[in-house]
Design a protein around this motif. Structure first.
Motif, short mmCIF file in Angstrom:
data_model
loop_
_atom_site.label_atom_id
_atom_site.label_comp_id
_atom_site.label_asym_id
_atom_site.label_seq_id
_atom_site.Cartn_x
_atom_site.Cartn_y
_atom_site.Cartn_z
N TYR A 1 0.84 -1.20 0.00
CA TYR A 1 0.00 0.00 0.00
C TYR A 1 0.88 1.25 0.00
O TYR A 1 0.55 2.25 -0.64
CB TYR A 1 -0.94 0.01 1.21
N GLY A 2 2.00 1.19 0.72
CA GLY A 2 2.94 2.30 0.68
C GLY A 2 3.48 2.52 -0.72
O GLY A 2 3.61 3.67 -1.18
N ALA A 3 3.80 1.43 -1.43
CA ALA A 3 4.26 1.55 -2.82
C ALA A 3 3.18 2.16 -3.70
O ALA A 3 3.46 2.94 -4.62
CB ALA A 3 4.66 0.18 -3.35
N ALA A 4 1.91 1.82 -3.42
CA ALA A 4 0.80 2.40 -4.18
C ALA A 4 0.69 3.90 -3.93
O ALA A 4 0.42 4.68 -4.85
CB ALA A 4 -0.51 1.69 -3.81
N LEU A 5 0.89 4.32 -2.67
CA LEU A 5 0.87 5.75 -2.35
C LEU A 5 1.96 6.50 -3.12
O LEU A 5 1.72 7.59 -3.67
CB LEU A 5 1.06 5.95 -0.85
N PHE A 6 3.15 5.93 -3.14
CA PHE A 6 4.24 6.58 -3.85
C PHE A 6 4.03 6.58 -5.36
O PHE A 6 4.40 7.52 -6.06
CB PHE A 6 5.57 5.91 -3.48
N THR A 7 3.41 5.52 -5.87
CA THR A 7 3.08 5.49 -7.30
C THR A 7 2.08 6.58 -7.63
O THR A 7 2.18 7.25 -8.67
CB THR A 7 2.51 4.11 -7.69
N GLY A 8 1.10 6.79 -6.73
CA GLY A 8 0.15 7.88 -6.91
C GLY A 8 0.84 9.23 -6.92
O GLY A 8 0.49 10.12 -7.71
N ALA A 9 1.82 9.41 -6.03
CA ALA A 9 2.58 10.67 -6.00
C ALA A 9 3.37 10.86 -7.29
O ALA A 9 3.46 11.98 -7.82
CB ALA A 9 3.52 10.67 -4.79
N PHE A 10 3.93 9.77 -7.81
CA PHE A 10 4.66 9.84 -9.08
C PHE A 10 3.73 10.26 -10.22
O PHE A 10 4.07 11.12 -11.04
CB PHE A 10 5.29 8.49 -9.38
N LEU A 11 2.55 9.67 -10.27
CA LEU A 11 1.58 10.02 -11.31
C LEU A 11 1.15 11.48 -11.19
O LEU A 11 0.93 12.16 -12.19
CB LEU A 11 0.35 9.11 -11.21
N ASN A 12 1.07 11.97 -9.95
CA ASN A 12 0.71 13.36 -9.72
C ASN A 12 1.81 14.30 -10.24
O ASN A 12 1.52 15.32 -10.89
CB ASN A 12 0.48 13.60 -8.23
N LEU A 13 3.06 13.97 -9.97
CA LEU A 13 4.17 14.81 -10.43
C LEU A 13 4.34 14.76 -11.94
O LEU A 13 4.61 15.77 -12.59
CB LEU A 13 5.48 14.35 -9.76
N GLN A 14 4.16 13.57 -12.51
CA GLN A 14 4.44 13.39 -13.93
C GLN A 14 3.30 13.88 -14.82
O GLN A 14 3.54 14.51 -15.86
CB GLN A 14 4.71 11.91 -14.21
N TRP A 15 2.06 13.57 -14.44
CA TRP A 15 0.93 13.88 -15.30
C TRP A 15 -0.19 14.68 -14.62
O TRP A 15 -1.24 14.91 -15.21
CB TRP A 15 0.35 12.58 -15.88
N GLY A 16 0.03 15.06 -13.37
CA GLY A 16 -0.96 15.88 -12.67
C GLY A 16 -2.18 15.11 -12.23
O GLY A 16 -3.20 15.71 -11.88
N GLN B 1 4.35 18.58 5.13
CA GLN B 1 3.33 17.79 5.80
C GLN B 1 2.03 17.74 5.02
O GLN B 1 1.33 16.73 5.03
CB GLN B 1 3.06 18.36 7.20
N ASN B 2 1.69 18.84 4.35
CA ASN B 2 0.40 18.93 3.65
C ASN B 2 0.58 18.86 2.13
O ASN B 2 -0.16 19.50 1.39
CB ASN B 2 -0.29 20.25 4.03
N SER B 3 1.53 18.06 1.70
CA SER B 3 1.85 17.97 0.28
C SER B 3 0.67 17.53 -0.57
O SER B 3 -0.08 16.62 -0.20
CB SER B 3 3.00 16.98 0.08
N ALA B 4 0.52 18.16 -1.72
CA ALA B 4 -0.55 17.77 -2.65
C ALA B 4 -0.32 16.38 -3.21
O ALA B 4 -1.26 15.73 -3.68
CB ALA B 4 -0.62 18.79 -3.79
N THR B 5 0.93 15.92 -3.15
CA THR B 5 1.22 14.57 -3.65
C THR B 5 0.70 13.50 -2.70
O THR B 5 0.57 12.33 -3.08
CB THR B 5 2.73 14.36 -3.81
N GLY B 6 0.43 13.90 -1.45
CA GLY B 6 0.00 12.93 -0.44
C GLY B 6 1.16 12.19 0.21
O GLY B 6 0.95 11.36 1.09
#
Length: 510
Positions: A136-151, A297-302
């Motif tokens: 689940y932690g890997a999924a959270l970081f993947t979501g953050a990557f998708l946010n940085l790369q493609w918004g 702490q309040n990063s939009a990436t989560g």
């Protein structure tokens, strides 16, 4: 002359393999798993499961509010020292009993059937909780990557779908056999060490501004709602204690490791001290590079570490390093599925689980416990379902991991101490340091077990409650109920005979 060395090596490996199989038979089990893992591979699986790029990174945001930099840094140093004591004491018992059952088998042999039974259920809870927490932690970081790369803005639903995809990937990889698992874990070691070096180096040299050493080592932050700083600091130790878990993987893979009585013990200890040093460097690198504490702490990436990378290195650098972290987390989750599935296999081999006849089946082609792999990822998926409804569920999953697996480490250590001279050490042992290190380990585990049952946020609500306590009570209750159903059939070979065991194992090979 050039042909003599490989021939000698072949003879040596053959002799060692015969010794390993003979020792396993002495312990009551017929060898059915492929012994294709070397000493480095055994170390690598525990190092991969500890995974500082998983534990440190996924719980970094938790640490920012539960004591802040001071607790993260000094907590890591202190917890690492105590965990090293636990690891050394556990390694000594592992050397004497190198089986896939590991902790529960040790407890059974040293304390009796009930000790083994409850140790097994605690160990199983911790291992399955670890799969859920890591992936689940890997999924959270993947979501953050998708946010940085493609918004793409991550949601609870999208994160859970990514989580399920990662679980499926790890199940499939584990079906190919232990040799692939060993190769991936060996790659994982160098990926982790190189990844930490690259991340720390980039954060040290690229940003124009860094926090002071005073901030990194003395700044205390309390966002928990609790007033007592000692209580907050104690809760903040979860970051380090959660990361320093899973090193029993070396023991669970011992039936697939050459020279297991030595290699599995060394694997446990090496994985801890290497992680201890590298993790301290990683935490320091991240904390020195914080540009905006509240913004982190309040990063939009989560994911707070993603925000640190973004603020310090820019979008391109952050995206690249985030990929490094995600791959490391994927290595970690894959290793944890291997360890948990061997625990399921071993526990079923001794008839401890409902449907044991299915879960102990081993593929004749890959010599892998295929049903145990699928059960492990399925239960991990169920454990993470509450994350769809509660933002605090991930913290609860990590707490479940710690509250299950940490007491399971201490039980065989305590029973070994209680046994005194009745315990016959294996080839790897602590000598005169056995008792002081063992008692230090037992006391430390007792303390952290209590700490991690405590609520982490105030006021305590449905969302902020520490569900680890409930999970622990439920598992112990189910184990107690199931004991009265399965107590006649459950038992290690020392309690019901290796002949029957060998017959049942033979029936389980498909």
């Amino acid at each position: 002359m050039s042909r003599t060395v490989p021939v000698d090596d072949d003879i040596r490996r053959s002799t060692q393999g015969q010794d390993d199989e003979a020792r396993l038979r002495e312990l009551g089990y017929q060898p059915v798993l492929a012994r294709r893992m070397g000493g480095f591979g055994n170390f690598a699986i525990s190092f991969s499961v500890i995974s500082i790029l998983s534990g440190c990174m996924t719980l970094y945001g938790f640490g920012l509010g539960t004591g802040g930099p001071a607790v993260m840094m000094w907590g890591w140093a202190g917890v690492g020292l105590f965990v090293l004591c636990v690891g050394m004491a556990l390694a000594e018992v592992t050397s004497a009993y190198p089986t896939s059952g590991a902790l529960y088998y040790m407890a059974d042999r040293l304390g009796g059937r009930r000790w083994g039974w409850y140790t097994g259920w605690l160990n199983l809870l911790g291992l399955l909780g670890a799969i859920a927490g890591i992936d689940y932690g890997a999924a959270l970081f993947t979501g953050a990557f998708l946010n940085l790369q493609w918004g793409i803005v991550p949601t609870a639903g999208s994160t859970f779908l990514i989580f399920l995809a990662i679980l499926l990937l790890h199940a499939v990889l584990n079906l190919f056999g232990v040799r692939l698992v060993s190769v991936l874990n060996s790659i994982s070691v160098w990926w982790h060490l190189a990844g930490v070096a690259v991340i720390v180096g980039a954060l040290a040299f690229i940003p124009d501004r860094h926090q002071s050493a005073e901030f990194v080592f003395t700044e205390f932050v309390n966002d928990t709602g609790w007033a007592n700083p000692f209580y907050v600091a104690a809760v903040g130790l979860l970051l380090a204690q959660y990361t320093f878990s899973g090193y029993d993987a070396s023991a669970h893979l011992s039936e697939e490791t050459s020279n297991a009585s030595v290699s599995a013990a060394k694997g446990i200890v090496r994985a801890i001290w290497v992680s201890w040093i590298a993790g301290f460097a990683l935490l320091a690198g991240l904390t020195f590079a914080i540009q905006d504490y509240a913004g982190t702490q309040n990063s939009a990436t989560g994911v707070p570490p993603a925000q640190i990378l973004l603020d310090a290195l820019g979008s391109g650098g952050a995206t690249a390093l985030l990929l490094v972290v995600i791959v490391a987390q994927l290595f970690c989750g894959n290793a944890e599925v291997a360890a948990a599935s061997r625990m399921v296999f071993a526990f079923s081999r001794d008839n401890a689980l409902p449907g044991s006849a299915l879960w102990r089946k081993v593929s004749s082609r890959t010599q892998t416990p295929v049903p145990a792999v699928w059960l492990s990822v399925a239960v991990a998926a169920l454990l993470a379902v509450p994350s769809l409804y509660s933002a605090t569920a991930y913290g609860a999953v990590t707490a479940i991991n710690v509250i299950g697996i940490t007491p399971a480490y201490a039980i065989p250590i305590y029973l070994r101490l209680r046994a005194g001279k009745r315990f016959t050490p294996g080839p790897w042992h602590l000598g005169r340091w056995s008792r002081p290190i063992g008692w230090t380990a037992v006391i430390w585990v007792a303390v952290v077990t209590v700490l991690f049952c405590l609520p982490q946020k105030s006021p305590v609500t449905i969302d902020s409650m520490n569900y680890a306590v409930i999970a622990l009570v439920v598992v112990l209750a189910l184990a107690s109920v199931w004991w009265y159903v399965a107590r006649r059939s459950y038992g290690t070979p020392s309690t019901y005979g290796s002949a029957r065991e060998e017959a049942e194992i033979a029936e389980g090979i498909v």
